[in-house]
Design a protein around this motif. Structure first.
Motif, PDB file in Angstrom:
ATOM      1  N   CYS A 182     -90.542  20.240  24.987  1.00  0.00           N
ATOM      2  CA  CYS A 182     -90.393  20.156  23.536  1.00  0.00           C
ATOM      3  C   CYS A 182     -91.436  21.089  22.936  1.00  0.00           C
ATOM      4  O   CYS A 182     -92.614  20.760  22.892  1.00  0.00           O
TER       5      CYS A 182
ATOM      6  N   GLU B  40     -90.694  12.949  17.287  1.00  0.00           N
ATOM      7  CA  GLU B  40     -90.758  11.497  17.162  1.00  0.00           C
ATOM      8  C   GLU B  40     -90.105  10.885  18.391  1.00  0.00           C
ATOM      9  O   GLU B  40     -88.993  11.266  18.756  1.00  0.00           O
TER      10      GLU B  40
ATOM     11  N   ARG C 102     -85.634   7.690  22.849  1.00  0.00           N
ATOM     12  CA  ARG C 102     -85.003   8.682  21.989  1.00  0.00           C
ATOM     13  C   ARG C 102     -86.060   9.692  21.561  1.00  0.00           C
ATOM     14  O   ARG C 102     -87.085   9.322  20.977  1.00  0.00           O
TER      15      ARG C 102
ATOM     16  N   GLU D  88     -86.778  12.912  19.311  1.00  0.00           N
ATOM     17  CA  GLU D  88     -86.177  13.542  18.144  1.00  0.00           C
ATOM     18  C   GLU D  88     -87.094  14.644  17.621  1.00  0.00           C
ATOM     19  O   GLU D  88     -88.276  14.406  17.359  1.00  0.00           O
TER      20      GLU D  88
ATOM     21  N   VAL E  88     -87.781  16.477  14.648  1.00  0.00           N
ATOM     22  CA  VAL E  88     -87.455  16.255  13.246  1.00  0.00           C
ATOM     23  C   VAL E  88     -87.742  17.512  12.433  1.00  0.00           C
ATOM     24  O   VAL E  88     -88.742  18.186  12.656  1.00  0.00           O
TER      25      VAL E  88
ATOM     26  N   LYS F 165     -80.701  18.276   9.664  1.00  0.00           N
ATOM     27  CA  LYS F 165     -80.781  17.280  10.724  1.00  0.00           C
ATOM     28  C   LYS F 165     -81.555  17.877  11.899  1.00  0.00           C
ATOM     29  O   LYS F 165     -81.397  19.038  12.246  1.00  0.00           O
TER      30      LYS F 165
ATOM     31  N   LYS G 255     -82.902  17.707  16.056  1.00  0.00           N
ATOM     32  CA  LYS G 255     -82.197  17.598  17.342  1.00  0.00           C
ATOM     33  C   LYS G 255     -82.685  16.336  18.048  1.00  0.00           C
ATOM     34  O   LYS G 255     -83.861  15.959  17.933  1.00  0.00           O
ATOM     35  N   SER G 256     -81.810  15.720  18.816  1.00  0.00           N
ATOM     36  CA  SER G 256     -82.236  14.497  19.489  1.00  0.00           C
ATOM     37  C   SER G 256     -81.664  14.389  20.898  1.00  0.00           C
ATOM     38  O   SER G 256     -80.523  14.776  21.169  1.00  0.00           O
ATOM     39  N   TYR G 257     -82.509  13.874  21.780  1.00  0.00           N
ATOM     40  CA  TYR G 257     -82.108  13.597  23.154  1.00  0.00           C
ATOM     41  C   TYR G 257     -82.363  12.122  23.406  1.00  0.00           C
ATOM     42  O   TYR G 257     -83.436  11.598  23.113  1.00  0.00           O
TER      43      TYR G 257
ATOM     44  N   ALA H 283     -76.434  11.632  18.514  1.00  0.00           N
ATOM     45  CA  ALA H 283     -77.417  12.426  19.260  1.00  0.00           C
ATOM     46  C   ALA H 283     -76.798  13.721  19.779  1.00  0.00           C
ATOM     47  O   ALA H 283     -75.601  13.793  20.046  1.00  0.00           O
ATOM     48  N   ASP H 284     -77.625  14.734  19.927  1.00  0.00           N
ATOM     49  CA  ASP H 284     -77.145  16.013  20.442  1.00  0.00           C
ATOM     50  C   ASP H 284     -76.875  15.949  21.939  1.00  0.00           C
ATOM     51  O   ASP H 284     -75.924  16.548  22.426  1.00  0.00           O
TER      52      ASP H 284
END
Lengths: 303, 303
Positions: free
Chosen positions: B27, B133, B149, B151, B153, B202, B204-206, B226-227
């Motif tokens: 990340c 986050e 999760r 994210e 942001v 928006k 991105k989220s895993y 979620a992506d």
């Protein structure tokens, strides 16, 4: 068959092609595991060691490169449905470490795990089963650490046929002679066993010296006369001071101990990750003790 | 860069070519490890993940195939001289397990290890750092188990240039606009921020769903939109009953959850060792959810 298969020959920092310490001892129909660094169960799969046949595990000491793979091994053989008991020998703190990890996972083993704590006071014979005797002894390391001597004992006295015939002992009695019995004639006179037999031949022995500084006082009595000795050589000789500081040994030290101990063959391992090639260890050992071998992963050495 | 690198995709019984669960999340400039089965540090070496750069480790639950490699990883980075702190998040019992193993070896870590216990009551936001986050949530497993999760942001509101020009806001003020500030003219009148900006795009989220039974109530709220979602598929669909018994999921169940959750992409893994080939999982998922990928070891998936 009495042999040692090397699964890992590296010291604490794993490398891609050398794994932390683990050895499998084959003794007739029994497999025994000596130390069990991380990834040992994968090494077993790679080298086709049948996990299910391992009946005993010996852990020399609680530095991670010698036991972090044990809980995974235990977990796996339980998942695979093992029911035969497993004997584990190691420092006393090993048991709560294993127990805690089983407890938090809610794991109930399918088999009985018999744990025998190794202690400085308990050194000596660990167990005797059929022709196998295993004893343990302290080594010179930063934390309590033990070596193991595996001995395939010959118990039958050797009959001297000419003598036995001269005393007219019937051949049906020869197996009792081998066990050391005297022969009593019909007239009541006694033929002493040692008139017609010689002591049993020397057995075979493998000695695993674990992690240790060079220490003749501690180790020589145990390696003495052994057929095969594994002695660590974490460093080459120019790192003797570092070896001492870190409670390890050098090439030259291992070869010296083997020579002084009238050992038949020496296996060296536990190489520091700083050495990309390990052939240099042989070059330093052989002038002092020619029958030295590198403990190569996947290779089986006959005792 | 926001991506997931798979180090292990197998369930509890390791096989020669599939390893127990471990993933590395990149990340931006931070690496994070999610679960750490036995041998993870070797997988890192194989796939050139720089161990020293891992700042946080998340352990979903205390089944061995998700954490037996952690103590070895910690040991190794300490031996390598790490001084930066390491954050570890996991069930509370993980700390005494690690501590006990460090204690018996006399190991004093070179770095600070900050441990955060995960508990059912504590679920929700775990930490926030810069744009990242991370939150956690319970899954439906035999022992306490958590999903995570991640994210990335976006915090800056999007400026609508025509509007901003119309209100004669100087471009020097644009970065404050992004932060949500109102603009006050010299005459004291106020231009409300939302007259000239739109909400942040928006992020991105895993979402990592760990080990779990199929459970919409627990999981849908967290995977929603979620992506990229990782969901275990220990079994093919014909083993649905077995999956339920063992608190695991099937191919079809994972695909169903992804479809219902309006997920962009699905990664599947944690395959039972009984499957020598795993392509069959794709065949069962794709009709229900086309953008499904197998979590292949050594492969990096962009979020």
């Amino acid at each position: 068959m009495f042999a040692v298969t090397i699964l890992g020959n590296n010291s604490a920092l794993p490398t891609l092609d050398r794994h932390p310490t683990a050895q499998v001892i084959t003794c007739n129909d029994q497999l025994m595991l000596v130390d069990c660094g991380e990834g040992t169960q994968l090494q077993m799969a790679k080298y086709r060691v049948r996990r299910s046949r391992i009946q005993r595990v010996f852990i020399s000491h609680l530095h991670g490169d010698h036991y972090f793979g044990l809980i995974g091994f235990i977990n796996t053989i339980s998942l695979l449905g093992r029911t035969e008991p497993l004997h584990v020998y190691g420092p006393p703190e090993l048991l709560p470490i294993l127990q805690l990890q089983l407890d938090v996972a809610g794991t109930v083993l399918n088999f009985d795990m018999h744990f025998t704590p190794l202690t400085p006071e308990g050194c000596g014979l660990l167990f005797r089963e059929k022709d196998l005797e295993v004893s343990y002894f302290p080594t010179d390391h930063r934390i309590p650490c033990y070596g193991f001597r595996f001995e395939l004992v010959k118990r039958k006295r050797r009959i001297v046929p000419e003598q036995a015939r001269q005393y007219e002992i019937p051949s049906a009695f020869y197996s009792k002679l081998g066990e050391g019995a005297d022969y009593i004639r019909k007239d009541g006179t006694v033929v002493k066993n040692d008139w017609v037999t010689l002591p049993p031949p020397k057995g075979k022995s493998y000695v695993y010296c674990a992690d240790t500084r060079y220490n003749e006082a501690l180790l020589l009595p145990h390696v003495n006369g052994a057929d095969l000795v594994y002695h660590e050589t974490t460093y080459l000789q120019d790192q003797e001071a570092r070896a001492w500081d870190r409670y390890h040994s050098t090439s030259v030290q291992a070869a010296t101990l083997a020579a002084k101990g009238n050992v038949k063959q020496l296996l060296i391992g536990h190489f520091s990750s700083k050495y990309q090639e390990v052939e240099g260890f042989l070059d330093e050992c052989k002038p002092l003790f020619a029958p030295t071998d590198i403990a190569r992963e996947g290779v089986t050495y006959l005792v």
